[in-house]
Design an enzyme around this catalytic site. Structure first.
Site, PDB file in Angstrom:
ATOM      1  N   HIS A  44       0.803  -1.299  -0.295  1.00  0.00           N
ATOM      2  CA  HIS A  44      -0.312   0.040   0.203  1.00  0.00           C
ATOM      3  C   HIS A  44       0.848   1.365  -0.144  1.00  0.00           C
ATOM      4  CE1 HIS A  44      -2.809   3.086   1.643  1.00  0.00           C
ATOM      5  NE2 HIS A  44      -3.826   1.796   1.143  1.00  0.00           N
ATOM      6  N   CYS A  45       1.796   1.171   0.744  1.00  0.00           N
ATOM      7  CA  CYS A  45       2.757   2.337   0.819  1.00  0.00           C
ATOM      8  C   CYS A  45       3.218   2.666  -0.393  1.00  0.00           C
ATOM      9  CB  CYS A  45       3.965   1.768   1.550  1.00  0.00           C
ATOM     10  SG  CYS A  45       3.058   2.463   3.910  1.00  0.00           S
TER      11      CYS A  45
END
Length: 342
Positions: free
Chosen positions: A327-328
């Site tokens: 996600h990051c």
């Protein structure tokens, strides 16, 4: 590129939920050698695995810092990944990239927020602070410029008006020292089109760089339903995760506790690797794994939370050592068309 005046919400724009249809996913190739050190090659390999996995479900655009990096990336990436070159300092595009919003007619715009490398922790950051607007221009979308600092990993939305964040991050004096919590709430509502901001307390103690990003501890699975990190007594995160659960329930959210947190060893260091730092793409959830015993149970729990999606695990413990997960390192670009609710 057209720059739009006024906050997005006033023009009818809102940030879609991550499970709404995407046009593509944006990523950036690892380039900060002073941070990755001896783990740089392993980080590139895991970034490539994430990109190639996503590319089986939707297009991926990979931002590379220079010609050498572009050639390096091209050798590792599938033909479904498009490489573009822009000046960048780092490779956490969830935080430095734009956030996209849509209106009721399906028209899309990018919101370019201020960025200062998680409270001026990593120098320089001026190229990362500019790349969001460049990517919006690449896509041919109009641009809103937001007058405050905000990282995409510090928030998540359910597409029905709710935004989840943490006080630890957004109230850090290193981000917006002159803004109060109430003022930040209004700015989030104005620039992301939400109607309710739900404040959790703290993120993971292992989150050494981002000051408690919410995408390491929480993910909406449907409007009003959140998958939330829980830790047992004795774990250093027990008290904060228990308080977060209380706050989320008090705000009216349906909470599904997620009791697993991987603790692999990378470069001789035991780290905390969040399974909840997954990314949702068209038809799939790409989940970080670490080669530990809990991986299978984590994948099964996430599959139960997203029954309409295929759940795919990708090794990401080196990315976790660097500070995040799938996600990051990704940012979704929603489709520029009206989409039915999930």
């Amino acid at each position: 590129m057209t720059t739009l005046a006024g906050p997005p919400a006033a023009a009818g724009f809102r940030m879609p939920a991550e499970w709404e249809p995407h046009e593509r996913t944006l990523m950036a190739w690892p380039c900060r050698r002073d941070m990755w050190g001896a783990q740089l090659a392993a980080a590139k390999a895991q970034y490539a695995d994430v990109a190639n996995t996503i590319a089986a479900f939707e297009p991926v655009t990979m931002v590379c810092a220079d010609g050498g990096d572009a050639a390096d990336a091209q050798a590792a990436l599938s033909a479904e990944v498009t490489i573009v070159e822009h000046p960048i300092d780092d490779s956490w595009l969830r935080d430095s990239g734009p956030i996209f919003v849509r209106d009721a007619a399906g028209r899309r715009a990018g919101v370019h927020f201020g960025f200062n490398a998680w409270g001026e922790k990593f120098h320089p950051w001026d190229r990362d602070a500019a790349v969001g607007a460049l990517l919006v221009e690449d896509l041919g979308d109009p641009l809103f410029r937001a007058p405050f600092i905000l990282e995409g990993g510090s928030l998540t939305v359910d597409g029905a008006g709710r935004l989840l964040t943490t006080e630890q991050c957004l109230l850090q004096p290193s981000r917006n020292p002159l803004l109060t919590r109430d003022e930040i709430t209004v700015l989030l509502e104005d620039h992301l089109g939400v109607t309710e901001v739900i404040w959790l307390g703290r993120g993971l103690v292992e989150d050494r760089d981002t000051d408690g990003h919410v995408d390491l501890i929480a993910a909406f699975t449907a409007p009003g339903i959140v998958l939330l990190q829980a830790c047992p007594p004795g774990d250093p995160n027990h008290e904060s995760t228990a308080e977060n659960g209380e706050r989320a329930r008090a705000a009216g959210l349906q909470v599904v506790d997620f009791p697993l947190l991987a603790r692999p060893t990378v470069a001789g260091e035991e780290i905390g690797a969040s399974y909840l730092n997954f990314t949702i793409v068209n038809g799939a959830v790409v989940v970080p794994t670490s080669g530990v015993e809990a991986d299978d149970e984590a994948l099964a729990r996430i599959a139960a939370a997203y029954p309409r999606h295929e759940v795919v695990g990708v090794r990401a413990e080196v990315i976790a050592w660097g500070g995040g997960g799938p996600h990051c390192i990704t940012q979704q670009v929603p489709s520029a068309a009206s989409a039915a609710p999930r």
